[in-house]
Design a protein around this motif. Structure first.
Motif, PDB file in Angstrom:
ATOM      1  N   VAL A 298      12.461   8.915  -4.491  1.00  0.00           N
ATOM      2  CA  VAL A 298      13.227   8.038  -3.754  1.00  0.00           C
ATOM      3  C   VAL A 298      12.442   7.313  -2.590  1.00  0.00           C
ATOM      4  O   VAL A 298      13.061   6.213  -2.575  1.00  0.00           O
ATOM      5  CB  VAL A 298      14.385   9.180  -3.088  1.00  0.00           C
ATOM      6  N   CYS A 299      11.578   7.858  -2.091  1.00  0.00           N
ATOM      7  CA  CYS A 299      10.625   7.012  -1.139  1.00  0.00           C
ATOM      8  C   CYS A 299      10.139   5.740  -1.399  1.00  0.00           C
ATOM      9  O   CYS A 299      10.077   4.565  -1.279  1.00  0.00           O
ATOM     10  CB  CYS A 299       9.766   7.642  -0.631  1.00  0.00           C
ATOM     11  N   PHE A 300       9.725   5.948  -3.031  1.00  0.00           N
ATOM     12  CA  PHE A 300       9.141   4.747  -3.919  1.00  0.00           C
ATOM     13  C   PHE A 300      10.445   3.711  -4.020  1.00  0.00           C
ATOM     14  O   PHE A 300       9.963   2.677  -3.991  1.00  0.00           O
ATOM     15  CB  PHE A 300       8.557   5.118  -5.221  1.00  0.00           C
ATOM     16  N   LEU A 301      11.545   4.281  -4.501  1.00  0.00           N
ATOM     17  CA  LEU A 301      12.639   3.231  -4.633  1.00  0.00           C
ATOM     18  C   LEU A 301      13.002   2.362  -3.284  1.00  0.00           C
ATOM     19  O   LEU A 301      13.138   1.250  -3.522  1.00  0.00           O
ATOM     20  CB  LEU A 301      13.486   3.989  -5.379  1.00  0.00           C
ATOM     21  N   VAL A 302      12.855   3.273  -2.120  1.00  0.00           N
ATOM     22  CA  VAL A 302      13.346   2.638  -1.042  1.00  0.00           C
ATOM     23  C   VAL A 302      12.425   1.537  -0.534  1.00  0.00           C
ATOM     24  O   VAL A 302      12.802   0.687  -0.177  1.00  0.00           O
ATOM     25  CB  VAL A 302      13.700   3.801   0.001  1.00  0.00           C
TER      26      VAL A 302
ATOM     27  N   ILE B  43       0.788  -1.193  -0.139  1.00  0.00           N
ATOM     28  CA  ILE B  43       0.001   0.046   0.052  1.00  0.00           C
ATOM     29  C   ILE B  43       0.986   1.338   0.039  1.00  0.00           C
ATOM     30  O   ILE B  43       0.612   2.304  -0.708  1.00  0.00           O
ATOM     31  CB  ILE B  43      -0.985   0.027   1.229  1.00  0.00           C
ATOM     32  N   THR B  44       1.886   1.220   0.911  1.00  0.00           N
ATOM     33  CA  THR B  44       2.750   2.280   0.903  1.00  0.00           C
ATOM     34  C   THR B  44       3.565   2.492  -0.473  1.00  0.00           C
ATOM     35  O   THR B  44       3.726   3.715  -0.957  1.00  0.00           O
ATOM     36  CB  THR B  44       3.886   2.046   1.839  1.00  0.00           C
ATOM     37  N   LEU B  45       3.743   1.532  -1.164  1.00  0.00           N
ATOM     38  CA  LEU B  45       4.475   1.797  -2.352  1.00  0.00           C
ATOM     39  C   LEU B  45       3.663   2.551  -3.507  1.00  0.00           C
ATOM     40  O   LEU B  45       3.947   3.360  -4.177  1.00  0.00           O
ATOM     41  CB  LEU B  45       4.806   0.605  -3.287  1.00  0.00           C
ATOM     42  N   TYR B  46       2.349   1.812  -3.853  1.00  0.00           N
ATOM     43  CA  TYR B  46       1.478   2.671  -4.518  1.00  0.00           C
ATOM     44  C   TYR B  46       1.088   3.793  -4.129  1.00  0.00           C
ATOM     45  O   TYR B  46       0.777   4.811  -5.079  1.00  0.00           O
ATOM     46  CB  TYR B  46       0.303   1.636  -4.738  1.00  0.00           C
ATOM     47  N   ASN B  47       0.918   4.253  -2.940  1.00  0.00           N
ATOM     48  CA  ASN B  47       0.674   5.374  -2.484  1.00  0.00           C
ATOM     49  C   ASN B  47       1.866   6.406  -2.762  1.00  0.00           C
ATOM     50  O   ASN B  47       1.369   7.690  -3.198  1.00  0.00           O
ATOM     51  CB  ASN B  47       0.587   5.494  -0.904  1.00  0.00           C
ATOM     52  N   TYR B  48       2.887   5.914  -2.740  1.00  0.00           N
ATOM     53  CA  TYR B  48       3.933   7.227  -3.255  1.00  0.00           C
ATOM     54  C   TYR B  48       3.900   7.351  -4.655  1.00  0.00           C
ATOM     55  O   TYR B  48       4.293   8.513  -5.176  1.00  0.00           O
ATOM     56  CB  TYR B  48       5.404   6.634  -2.951  1.00  0.00           C
TER      57      TYR B  48
END
Length: 460
Positions: free
Chosen positions: A425-429, A305-310
């Protein structure tokens, strides 16, 4: 083990619960859930008012016209420093729960909110120096600490299977203190009232929150002061990775909450009343959606969910850059509200990841049952304060970025470009650390897939 009914009788004497095992479903259904929900309710109330006091100056600066002698840069600096204090105090507030007890510290932390509120009531008038406003504003930062102590306390009350929902509801109920104080400010401004009217409303509310916490909340003796947990959490790389990701979600939420009204007045020429009509919408929806982010994380996995949210946050920020360049107020406000909603979803999903990560590590270490649950609670509770503190520093960065952008370009466009790069960057991490599947791993369920195991957090 003591039954929940016996615990209720014991808490009426001293409000201390001697034994607590929420992972035991029989214990939970026999009365543990009732106790946990009651503590959640009054924790939310206190945290809610704490958020309102923390973000108080995002509203007060709208009252401060030319007669106060403050420039837009002064106002952004003021709100940045308030955000900074709110971030820093989250660390000691986290460990205060273990020292004083969750109920006891809720009473103390609620009562402490009287200090910045009365101080602001005293100095809020034209002719007061910027230095005085800055000093009094810094006092309001203690309201940001209530979040950390509340989350640490509630984390101990709920089982892992319910943490996403419970922590999301607790944090969302607190976050909603931001739009509530903005709505009250709108009513006060609309009625031609001054800032002291707004402050006068909150003084009795603080007293009510402290009293209700004293009457209805409990302490858990199992939450003991454990400096070793703090040290272990600080040494764990995942604490700092999650801190970085939380900068992107909560840092954005609190930073935009402080800055939105000022962007509308400085970039789009809105009056304080016109800005107040718009500023509460985004924080309100972002707060209400946070429990949904936790629920989705419970069901589908917080990392996913965090990934798609970014992805969504990056898309919304791109649209904001276009709206800022075109100077389209309706487009700008509409997209900003969407971005607020996404920050709320991300807040819920990232915080759900924290107990899941440490639970997965416990299982990978060969721990089982209550031993694994205790390990996860110990480290996740300690890490939450650090993660919450670092995440809130994102709000400082956002306000300082807006300040520099307005000084350099006369608009917030430059700041939005920087935010877009950060979300990428947050997405990649998130993908690289929590979703990329290594060839050999131990899954969150504890089963080994290869002879050379590497821990995977794909299900957190």
């Amino acid at each position: 083990m003591t039954s929940p009914g016996t615990q209720e009788a014991a808490t009426r004497k001293g409000r201390w619960i001697e034994e607590w095992d929420p992972e035991d479903e029989a214990f939970w259904e026999a009365g543990g859930e009732k106790i946990a929900r009651r503590n959640l309710l009054f924790s939310v109330l206190s945290e809610h008012i704490g958020f309102s006091i923390w973000t108080l100056w995002s509203v007060l600066v709208l009252f401060m016209g030319p007669e106060y002698g403050l420039t837009p840069a002064d106002k952004f600096l003021l709100t940045s420093m308030v955000t900074l204090v709110g971030a820093v105090v989250r660390v000691p507030y986290t460990f205060a729960v273990a020292i004083f007890g969750g109920r006891n510290w809720t009473i103390i932390s609620a009562a402490l909110l009287l200090i910045p509120t009365i101080a602001a009531f005293t100095v809020m008038e034209p002719g007061t120096s910027f230095g005085t406003f800055l000093l009094v504003g810094l006092l309001a930062g203690i309201g940001g600490g209530n979040f950390a102590s509340s989350m640490t306390n509630i984390n101990a009350f709920f089982p892992l299977r319910k943490k996403g929902w419970a922590l999301g509801l607790n944090a969302g109920g607190g976050n909603i203190g931001v739009p509530v104080i903005q709505l009250i400010a709108l009513a006060v401004i609309g009625a031609s009232g001054g800032p002291r009217v707004l402050l006068g409303i909150y003084i009795p509310l603080i007293l009510i929150a402290a009293t209700l916490a004293a009457l209805f909340m409990d302490n858990l003796t199992s939450v003991k002061n454990d400096t070793g947990a703090a040290i272990d959490a600080a040494k764990d790389g995942h604490t700092w990775i999650m801190s970085f990701l939380y900068i992107g979600t909560f840092g954005s939420f609190i930073g935009y909450s402080f800055a939105f009204g000022q962007v509308l007045t400085n970039q789009f020429g809105r009056t304080p009343l016109q800005a107040a009509y718009l500023t509460f919408i985004g924080p309100l929806l972002g707060s209400l959606i946070r429990p949904v982010g936790g629920w989705l994380a419970d069901r589908y996995g917080g990392a996913r969910i965090t990934l798609y949210n970014y992805v969504g946050m990056a898309a919304a920020t791109s649209a904001l850059i276009v709206a800022s360049i075109q100077k389209s107020l309706p487009f700008f406000v509409g997209v900003f509200v969407v971005l607020f909603v996404l920050t709320g979803l991300g807040n819920g999903s990232t915080y759900k990841m924290i107990p899941g990560i440490f639970q997965a590590k416990a299982l990978a270490r060969g721990l089982e049952g209550e031993e694994a649950a205790a390990y996860g609670r110990r480290l996740s509770g300690a890490s939450m304060g650090l993660i919450g503190a670092v995440g809130a520093l994102g709000g400082v960065g956002i306000n300082m970025a807006f300040r520099q952008s307005f000084l350099s370009y006369g608009s917030g466009t430059g700041a939005f470009v920087a935010f877009l790069a950060f979300y990428a960057v947050c997405f990649l991490v998130t993908w690289a650390v929590y979703l990329r599947r290594p060839a050999g791993r131990i899954t969150a369920s504890g089963s080994a897939s290869e002879t050379k195991p590497q821990l995977s957090y794909a299900k957190v």
